[in-house]
Design a protein around this motif. Structure first.
Motif, short mmCIF file in Angstrom:
data_model
loop_
_atom_site.label_atom_id
_atom_site.label_comp_id
_atom_site.label_asym_id
_atom_site.label_seq_id
_atom_site.Cartn_x
_atom_site.Cartn_y
_atom_site.Cartn_z
N VAL A 20 -2.77 -21.78 15.36
CA VAL A 20 -3.89 -22.72 15.47
C VAL A 20 -5.22 -21.95 15.52
O VAL A 20 -6.22 -22.36 14.91
CB VAL A 20 -3.73 -23.62 16.70
CG1 VAL A 20 -5.02 -24.40 16.98
CG2 VAL A 20 -2.56 -24.57 16.51
N ILE A 23 -6.07 -21.04 12.06
CA ILE A 23 -6.52 -22.22 11.33
C ILE A 23 -8.00 -22.49 11.62
O ILE A 23 -8.79 -22.79 10.72
CB ILE A 23 -5.66 -23.45 11.72
CG1 ILE A 23 -4.25 -23.31 11.17
CG2 ILE A 23 -6.29 -24.73 11.19
CD1 ILE A 23 -3.32 -24.44 11.57
N ARG A 24 -8.37 -22.37 12.88
CA ARG A 24 -9.77 -22.62 13.25
C ARG A 24 -10.70 -21.58 12.66
O ARG A 24 -11.83 -21.89 12.26
CB ARG A 24 -9.89 -22.66 14.77
CG ARG A 24 -9.24 -23.91 15.37
CD ARG A 24 -9.14 -23.87 16.88
NE ARG A 24 -8.57 -25.11 17.40
CZ ARG A 24 -8.13 -25.28 18.63
NH1 ARG A 24 -8.20 -24.26 19.50
NH2 ARG A 24 -7.62 -26.43 19.01
N GLN A 27 -11.31 -22.36 9.06
CA GLN A 27 -12.20 -23.51 8.93
C GLN A 27 -13.66 -23.05 8.92
O GLN A 27 -14.48 -23.57 8.15
CB GLN A 27 -11.99 -24.49 10.09
CG GLN A 27 -10.75 -25.35 9.98
CD GLN A 27 -10.63 -26.31 11.15
OE1 GLN A 27 -11.58 -27.01 11.51
NE2 GLN A 27 -9.47 -26.33 11.76
N VAL A 42 -7.71 -28.56 6.06
CA VAL A 42 -7.28 -27.62 7.11
C VAL A 42 -7.50 -28.21 8.49
O VAL A 42 -6.70 -27.99 9.41
CB VAL A 42 -8.01 -26.27 6.94
CG1 VAL A 42 -7.67 -25.33 8.08
CG2 VAL A 42 -7.63 -25.63 5.60
N LYS A 43 -8.56 -29.01 8.66
CA LYS A 43 -8.78 -29.68 9.95
C LYS A 43 -7.63 -30.64 10.25
O LYS A 43 -7.13 -30.70 11.38
CB LYS A 43 -10.11 -30.46 9.92
CG LYS A 43 -11.34 -29.61 10.13
CD LYS A 43 -12.59 -30.49 10.14
CE LYS A 43 -13.84 -29.65 10.37
NZ LYS A 43 -15.08 -30.48 10.32
N LEU A 45 -4.71 -30.35 9.12
CA LEU A 45 -3.55 -29.50 9.35
C LEU A 45 -3.51 -29.05 10.81
O LEU A 45 -2.44 -29.03 11.43
CB LEU A 45 -3.62 -28.29 8.43
CG LEU A 45 -2.31 -27.56 8.11
CD1 LEU A 45 -1.36 -28.47 7.38
CD2 LEU A 45 -2.60 -26.33 7.29
N GLU A 46 -4.66 -28.71 11.35
CA GLU A 46 -4.73 -28.31 12.76
C GLU A 46 -4.25 -29.44 13.67
O GLU A 46 -3.45 -29.23 14.59
CB GLU A 46 -6.17 -27.94 13.13
CG GLU A 46 -6.33 -27.57 14.60
CD GLU A 46 -7.79 -27.45 15.00
OE1 GLU A 46 -8.04 -27.37 16.22
OE2 GLU A 46 -8.67 -27.44 14.12
N VAL A 305 -2.35 -23.03 4.62
CA VAL A 305 -3.46 -22.14 5.00
C VAL A 305 -3.60 -21.02 3.99
O VAL A 305 -4.71 -20.62 3.62
CB VAL A 305 -3.25 -21.58 6.42
CG1 VAL A 305 -4.36 -20.60 6.79
CG2 VAL A 305 -3.20 -22.71 7.44
#
Length: 664
Positions: A20, A23-24, A27, A42-43, A45-46, A305
């Motif tokens: 996570v 992922i951030r 972003q 992607v948001k 996806l988080e 990702v």
């Protein structure tokens, strides 16, 4: 469940936190590159990764000890062990600081969805147990129950889904339709006192395995009720019947006493818990969820990702070149790109129409095959009726009266015939329908990949003519993203799109191969078909037809025998099959096309966003250049920083993937 068993869940949670965090970070990169669509994907996806839980479906026939087994897992008598059958309502046990129950209503006939109702925990049984004066098939106003409880097992991200007994067809349909595509593990509860019945094996072979569940946990309960001298024989028999039906063979066949496990936990009797066999089940389930399913829960979105990283790597050199180009030149190049972009919009429509034609052809083929299948059934009904030895009978001398006896007999006969049709349908689905779908889909997917390759190649050519920069392999790194995968990622991702979400699903396209993609799609395509086979066949539809025509009254007055009722039901049943064969063939075809249409929509959206990304990126650069040279210089320096940041994120993601993929 013993606290020591939670270590692997906790290790999985740590890996998920790391993921996570990555992922951030990506972003932030995507935001700086004005890649709005990819950033939004992607948001989402988080959100999915953070909210995703391990869903464990516990199923089995009535009176096999399911509720006791679940209570043993949870360590307390949370679910009541019902003495009477339940309606087709699901209990979902989830983590909650406070103990509470949410009752969800089923949709009304006009499609309305009432808001959930909170009820007292001690009143739960009133809503889920069939009342004496209510029909099992008509009395169910509710869809599912959410039971929130402060349990360590659920706090580790595990949801326990308790299904009603699988003895009724409508219940099997509900479990199949609503849950099998999205649960992580299936725990099939059997009783050692009546182990591996034909109806249980039919559910395993015809429903569970065809929907992609190969690693089933078989829980042979009430082993303590078997005499000591017979226990070894019961084990051998259970393993001989069940081991071949699960991926890990005998390792997935457990012989336990759920009652001993539950009472051992309530009384804090560790010796009794160990002897119950429950600890071994819990340990194996944790390994399976935290390792095998946990890998999928990270590796599948990790692929998304990686696709976002690939897109960002392509964008950086293009933006860098455009920032260095004279503003008027850049605007002129964008103007010159309008014509080829319009041609690509035409190509997008052609691809959409190609899938549309595929759907039309597939619908005709499946409808024809389905109609032929249903037309073959009436001639079998008479043979089935001859073999049926009913439990219910009609005694005209009974004080109860003939009508309720006939109602019960009609229900029994129709339920039996529905079961026979269900078995025939599932065999046809496996032997005839799936090969048809698989063969045609493989051809379509190969063609789509080729056309996507050509399409994105033209997109990249347009970007080259605008930016003057050809993106090389060094720019995007070692990773290759297939053309169709790139298009679907642009549409919102393989996972987020829902097309490949569910039990056993794999990623798509050239990277993983078409056969893997087909394995992912086929269970989804056929999963919903069973819902059509009983519509109009249950006794609460057939009986009014018979009563409306005066048949029931005629049977009563003519003092018809039980066999006469059976024969008449068989005739009506066969006639219904003949009259609705075309309609049911069409329904099967429509169900098959649901997922194909999702692919069509995703491909169309992805192609459109590839076209849209060209002008969006150029307009973004134009806006930056209009702010002045100082801003342009700052943006160029930022691109160098973003390139290095991507390298770090990519390396950390690769390391996480390797760590997760390593054998446990």
């Amino acid at each position: 469940m013993n606290q020591a068993i939670y270590q692997q869940y906790e290790a999985f949670q740590e890996k998920r936190k790391t993921f996570v965090s990555l992922i951030r970070e990506i972003q932030g990169v995507l935001n700086a590159l004005d890649m709005t669509d990819v950033e939004n994907t992607v948001k989402q996806l988080e959100t999915l990764v953070l909210s995703d839980s391990f869903k464990v479906l516990v199923i089995g026939e009535f009176k096999r000890g399911k509720s006791t087994f679940i209570n043993a897992m949870l360590g307390d008598e949370i679910l009541p062990a019902y003495a009477r059958p339940c309606t087709a309502i699901i209990n979902e046990v989830k983590w909650g600081e406070d103990r509470r129950v949410l009752l969800h209503y089923a949709k009304t006939e006009d499609g309305q969805q009432l808001p959930p109702q909170e009820v007292a925990v001690e009143q739960l049984e009133e809503y889920v147990v069939i009342q004496d004066d209510v029909s099992e098939l008509h009395g169910n106003r509710y869809d599912r129950v959410e039971l929130f409880w402060p349990l360590n097992l659920c706090k580790n991200g595990v949801e326990i889904i308790d299904s009603p007994g699988l003895n009724e067809h409508d219940i099997r349909q509900k479990v199949t339709m609503d849950y099998l595509s999205r649960v992580d593990a299936i725990l099939f509860i059997l009783s050692c006192e009546a182990l591996a019945s034909k109806s249980e094996l039919d559910v395993i072979d015809n429903i569970l395995k065809p929907t992609g569940h190969e690693d089933i946990f078989f829980i042979c309960n009430r082993f303590n009720m078997i005499r000591a001298k017979e226990q070894e024989d019961v084990k051998k028999y259970g393993i001989s019947r069940l081991a071949s039906r699960t991926k890990r063979g005998a390792e997935r066949v457990f012989f336990i006493s759920a009652l001993d496990a539950l009472e051992g936990q309530i009384e804090n009797d560790q010796e009794r818990i160990v002897k119950s066999g429950m600890v071994q089940v819990e340990q194996e389930l944790e390994k399976f969820l935290a390792n095998e399913r946990g890998k999928i829960k990270i590796l599948r979105p990790a692929r998304e990702v990686q696709a976002a990283i690939y897109a960002a790597r392509r964008t950086i050199p293009e933006r860098e070149s455009m920032l260095k180009i004279n503003l008027k030149t850049l605007e002129a190049r964008l103007e010159g790109a309008k014509e080829p972009l319009l041609r690509l919009e035409t190509e997008q429509k052609q691809i959409f129409n190609r899938i549309n034609n595929f759907c039309d052809d597939l619908r005709i083929t499946v409808s024809t095959e389905g109609c032929s299948f249903y037309r073959s059934l009436p001639e079998k009904v008479n043979e089935w009726i001859k073999k049926l030895d009913t439990k219910d009978s009609v005694n005209l001398m009974s004080f109860e009266g003939a009508k309720p006896q006939i109602e019960r007999l009609v229900q029994e006969v129709v339920t039996y015939l529905s079961g026979q049709i269900e078995n025939e349908f599932l065999a046809w689905q496996s032997n005839t329908l799936q090969p048809i779908i698989s063969q045609r889909l493989e051809i379509l997917l190969q063609e789509l990949d080729e056309r996507a390759e050509s399409f994105v190649g033209k997109i990249d050519d347009i970007k080259f003519h605008i930016s003057g920069n050809f993106v090389t392999a060094d720019d995007v790194g070692h990773r290759k993203v297939g053309a169709l995968e790139r298009v679907l990622s642009a549409a919102g991702g393989l996972v987020l799109g829902g097309i490949f979400l569910g039990g056993g699903m794999a990623a798509i396209g050239a990277t993983f191969g078409y056969q893997e993609m087909l394995k992912s799609i086929i269970p989804q395509l056929v999963l919903g078909l069973g819902t059509f086979i009983l519509v109009g066949f249950n006794p609460w539809v057939l009986f009014p037809i018979m009563a409306g025509g005066g048949l029931v009254q005629g049977l009563i007055t003519s003092k018809a025998t039980t066999n006469k009722v059976k024969e008449e039901v068989g005739k009506r049943f066969a006639a219904l099959l003949r009259d609705t064969a075309q309609q049911r063939g069409n329904e099967v075809a429509d169900a098959v096309l649901v997922k194909v249409r999702e692919i069509q929509e995703a491909v169309d959206q992805g192609l459109g966003k590839e076209i849209q990304s060209v002008s969006e990126q150029v307009n973004s650069i134009v806006a930056e250049k209009q702010k002045g040279q100082a801003n342009v210089d700052q943006k160029l320096r930022q691109l160098d920083s973003l390139r290095r940041e991507i390298d770090v994120i990519d390396a950390e993601l690769d390391a996480l993937i390797v760590d997760i993929a390593m054998p446990s």
